[in-house]
Design a protein around this motif. Sequence first.
Motif, mmCIF file in Angstrom:
data_model
loop_
_atom_site.group_PDB
_atom_site.id
_atom_site.type_symbol
_atom_site.label_atom_id
_atom_site.label_comp_id
_atom_site.label_asym_id
_atom_site.label_seq_id
_atom_site.Cartn_x
_atom_site.Cartn_y
_atom_site.Cartn_z
ATOM 1 N N MET A 1 34.206 20.212 49.268
ATOM 2 C CA MET A 1 34.283 20.823 49.271
ATOM 3 C C MET A 1 33.240 20.761 50.605
ATOM 4 O O MET A 1 33.139 21.972 51.924
ATOM 5 C CB MET A 1 32.931 22.311 48.698
ATOM 6 N N THR A 2 33.140 19.896 50.773
ATOM 7 C CA THR A 2 32.526 19.093 52.218
ATOM 8 C C THR A 2 33.624 18.978 52.875
ATOM 9 O O THR A 2 34.000 19.100 54.196
ATOM 10 C CB THR A 2 31.905 17.874 52.026
ATOM 11 N N ILE A 3 34.561 18.223 52.328
ATOM 12 C CA ILE A 3 35.722 18.044 53.461
ATOM 13 C C ILE A 3 36.667 20.019 53.774
ATOM 14 O O ILE A 3 36.817 19.269 54.786
ATOM 15 C CB ILE A 3 36.785 17.591 52.135
ATOM 16 N N PHE A 4 36.672 21.135 52.879
ATOM 17 C CA PHE A 4 37.144 21.965 53.182
ATOM 18 C C PHE A 4 36.361 22.596 54.109
ATOM 19 O O PHE A 4 37.178 22.911 54.952
ATOM 20 C CB PHE A 4 37.398 22.692 52.171
ATOM 21 N N LEU A 5 35.268 22.595 54.233
ATOM 22 C CA LEU A 5 33.708 23.413 55.042
ATOM 23 C C LEU A 5 33.711 23.131 56.693
ATOM 24 O O LEU A 5 34.147 23.868 57.220
ATOM 25 C CB LEU A 5 32.700 24.102 54.012
#
Length: 442
Positions: free
Chosen positions: A314-318
């Motif tokens: 989620m960190t990478i995506f956001l």
Amino acid sequence: MADSPAKKGRWQAVRHGARRVDEATPDSRDRAVDALRACAILGVVLGHWLVTALVAHDGGLYTASPLGRMPWLAPISWIFQTLAVFFLVGGHVATKSLASARARGLTYGQWLRARLGRLARPVLALLCLWAVVTAGLLLTGAPADTVHTLVKLALSPLWFLLVLAALTAATPLVARLHPLWPLAVVLHVDVLRFGLHLGPSWLGWANLPAGWLVPYTLGAAWTRGELDTRRAGRVLLFFGTTATVGLVCWAGYPAAMVGVPGAAISNLDPPTLAAVTFGLAQCGLALLLRDRLRRALRRPLPWAAVAVVNLSAMTIFLWHQTALMTTTAATLWAGRLPGLHTVPDGPAWIAARLGWLPVFALVLTVCWGAFRTYEQGGGGRRRVRGWRVRGRRSRVVRVHRGVGRGGQAGRRGRVARVGQANGAAGGEDTGAVPRVPRGHRV
């Protein structure tokens, strides 16, 4: 030329850490699920970096896409638009996780709060930072159009997470829903919109939940064991490919499976029937690759890489769009740099953009270091079998203290396991816990 001792030592440390992660992974864990999730996330990130341009003009920035001026690049979207695979994995793991929670005596509310809580923390971090950035830009006199462009791009990943959260909340209702039902909704909506030209302007947005519900319910069918055979994957791949080709060639749907600024029809905003059938083909291919992925991930290094991506999915995506915009804004002082501030109008732009990808990745790594703790639950650091893990609730590698004689926890009873890689992204419980051999420090 022989490698230096320091380089050899670093490489040995990496291999050693990868072996420990591999040893800590229960045999019951389906590594193909984690690999498909990692591929879906990285596909979206690379796709956005390749087809999103921020063009500098008259002291401001506006968005453009190479697909608008070079439509022959549409196959790029076929490779990197991987959202259907993410929803397939999300549906599979959510239904599996809900069944596991019920078996442990947890209520639906407890299960949902835990999953959405892991999703909300990294989102709140993104919103807080961009609220501060937006206020700063406006106070310093940045053009309103530029601020709107940047904020819209930075927050664009949130639509996907809102749909994921809604489908997660509806998991008990859709766990046994046949994928043909939401597919029929998308078909009827598109017939009304494009065939009969009937209905209100907002009608197409009914496809937003219905379109992504198709791969989500396929994931639930996977959990039920209905997609275990290779025949199921072949049928989905053949039907999805055939239907998509027919819709693009003879029904007037765009060939690009992502939105293109200025285009009359977008396959993704909201999803069209072509996007959904394309997703069926992707899901079929993903199911066919499961066995190969499982064999490939028996090796420690590939599996450790997949585990790291899943830990921060989620960190990478956001933050990947923020990484692109930070690079673009921070280099404006140098003038209009090719592939970064220029109009995406030819092969030279593509070559230059490819050269910027490592820079985007480096800036994203900085964002990852700063904000990953919000996804992993905060807290301090600890060292787990050669890997340093930050956060109290990180679940890629989790340490448990075993129960020694007399029912008390002792040093010899410490165990480690590879657990849920990313709860918000559809991580799963792992089951059995492997023992650490004596003499190994945890």
